[in-house]
Write an enzyme that holds these catalytic residues in place. Sequence first.
Site, mmCIF file in Angstrom:
data_model
loop_
_atom_site.group_PDB
_atom_site.id
_atom_site.type_symbol
_atom_site.label_atom_id
_atom_site.label_comp_id
_atom_site.label_asym_id
_atom_site.label_seq_id
_atom_site.Cartn_x
_atom_site.Cartn_y
_atom_site.Cartn_z
ATOM 1 N N ASP A 40 2.324 -5.748 -2.562
ATOM 2 C CA ASP A 40 3.286 -5.110 -3.452
ATOM 3 C C ASP A 40 3.245 -5.846 -4.787
ATOM 4 O O ASP A 40 3.659 -7.004 -4.886
ATOM 5 C CB ASP A 40 4.687 -5.197 -2.828
ATOM 6 C CG ASP A 40 5.747 -4.451 -3.632
ATOM 7 O OD1 ASP A 40 5.508 -4.162 -4.818
ATOM 8 O OD2 ASP A 40 6.827 -4.173 -3.074
ATOM 9 N N HIS A 41 2.784 -5.127 -5.826
ATOM 10 C CA HIS A 41 2.583 -5.781 -7.116
ATOM 11 C C HIS A 41 3.898 -6.106 -7.827
ATOM 12 O O HIS A 41 3.904 -6.800 -8.848
ATOM 13 C CB HIS A 41 1.703 -4.912 -8.025
ATOM 14 C CG HIS A 41 0.775 -5.700 -8.890
ATOM 15 N ND1 HIS A 41 1.090 -6.949 -9.374
ATOM 16 C CD2 HIS A 41 -0.466 -5.431 -9.368
ATOM 17 C CE1 HIS A 41 0.091 -7.403 -10.109
ATOM 18 N NE2 HIS A 41 -0.874 -6.503 -10.118
ATOM 19 N N ARG A 42 5.013 -5.633 -7.304
ATOM 20 C CA ARG A 42 6.299 -6.037 -7.862
ATOM 21 C C ARG A 42 6.615 -7.483 -7.489
ATOM 22 O O ARG A 42 7.297 -8.193 -8.241
ATOM 23 C CB ARG A 42 7.422 -5.135 -7.339
ATOM 24 C CG ARG A 42 7.316 -3.674 -7.712
ATOM 25 C CD ARG A 42 8.379 -2.858 -6.991
ATOM 26 N NE ARG A 42 8.271 -2.975 -5.538
ATOM 27 C CZ ARG A 42 9.122 -2.408 -4.671
ATOM 28 N NH1 ARG A 42 10.150 -1.695 -5.125
ATOM 29 N NH2 ARG A 42 8.955 -2.554 -3.379
ATOM 30 N N PRO B 292 4.263 -0.432 -5.439
ATOM 31 C CA PRO B 292 2.962 -0.273 -6.119
ATOM 32 C C PRO B 292 1.899 -1.100 -5.409
ATOM 33 O O PRO B 292 1.911 -2.321 -5.462
ATOM 34 C CB PRO B 292 3.240 -0.784 -7.533
ATOM 35 C CG PRO B 292 4.417 -1.693 -7.395
ATOM 36 C CD PRO B 292 5.229 -1.172 -6.263
#
Length: 442
Positions: free
Chosen positions: A413-415, A237
């Site tokens: 990467d928003h994870r 994401p």
Amino acid sequence: MPEYKQFPLADTAEGLTEADIIAWQVKPGDTVTVNQIVVEVETAKAAVELPIPWAGVITELLVEPGQTVEVGAPILTIDVDPGGKAAPAPTAAPAAEEPAEEEMKPLVGYGSKAVVTQRRARKGAAPAPASAPVAVAPEPASASKPKGGYVPLAKPPVRKLAKDLGVDLHALTGTADGGVITRDDVQAAANGSAAPAAAVSTVDSGYDPATRERRVPIKGVRKATAAAMVQSAYTAPHVTEFLTIDVTPMMEFREKLKKSREFAGVKVTPLTFAAKAVCLAAKRTPDVNAVWDEAAQEIVYKDYVHLGIAAATPRGLVVPKVRDADSMSLKELAIALTELTDVAREGKTTPAAMLGGTITITNVGVFGVDTGTPIINPGESAILCLGAIKDTPWVVDGEIKVRKVLQLSLSFDHRVVDGQQGSEFLADVGALLADPAVAITY
């Protein structure tokens, strides 16, 4: 008597399944030595030169430049006993004999994958028996119809053309010497009429004069880049943040370094400063240098920075790495970046040089572009984009002045990276580029 061996396409990097033939360095009749470079190929990762593990005389090139070949498939035939001094090769390999590739293990990148490829008989020779794909003994020209039926004589590109046009080569009679089927023969069969001898195949060039379009096969570096970007875009994401900064002090400091004795002959660019800034900022925000491991359900933090540098080359986008960039001085980074980009532009970046990165920088500013929203390189969690440095009206101490201004963008990467960590990292990079003296405080 002569002893023939077939040289298979090597697996030059883990996981590769095919490569494109770029250029041959030898031709039939050439004498070669052990480990001599015989062909240049382009894999999904880079252009690679392949050495041959035997000495002898090249008898036949089995593929042509531009052709895509599967790993393990034979690409040339060599007579390893041109003087006929060795014992005659057996007509069938003993059951206990190891595969041909075993002889080639000393060469890096050659795996144990066995591929037996059927091909047409050379003029004046019959195909090797299936039980002994390595040795090919010459036989009379009458063997052009071996056991199993008629084998059409046609070069690989002609076979591909026939396949694309739905033409059965078995139904054709070749018009070239020795009954070899040509492109014109295939075109004539596809059109239901004879093709003019001087006709130019639009399939060769990909140009269709009726539509004014040009088609180029998707392969090599372009194919791999596309697959990687799609995977990254739909797996991680992405979040992108932007920051505009005044880098006038950095550009002034750069001019000072260019005049210093220590940096004489060293190319210091804005990318050099950005590389140093990323390494320093990553120490303060290690999340950007980590990676999401989906299989293990873990976040892997790296205590080193293998810095990727996105480089545009004639063969497409490649991302070679500066290993342990965080341990380098500014001068060492400048030298490493110069070497890396020079090799990339020459198309000589090796597959190994593009593996194992932790964070990447892409510099769209060299094209005069202000900024962008870059896609994260697979296996990483962040990518920094540098825009063009431009003279811009800027407020300094309450007054409008012309300053050197740069736009930064960071995709992450928003994870792995939350908004706070991404913002702090981008702010740190911006502060270091706006005033390199800030680095003393880190």
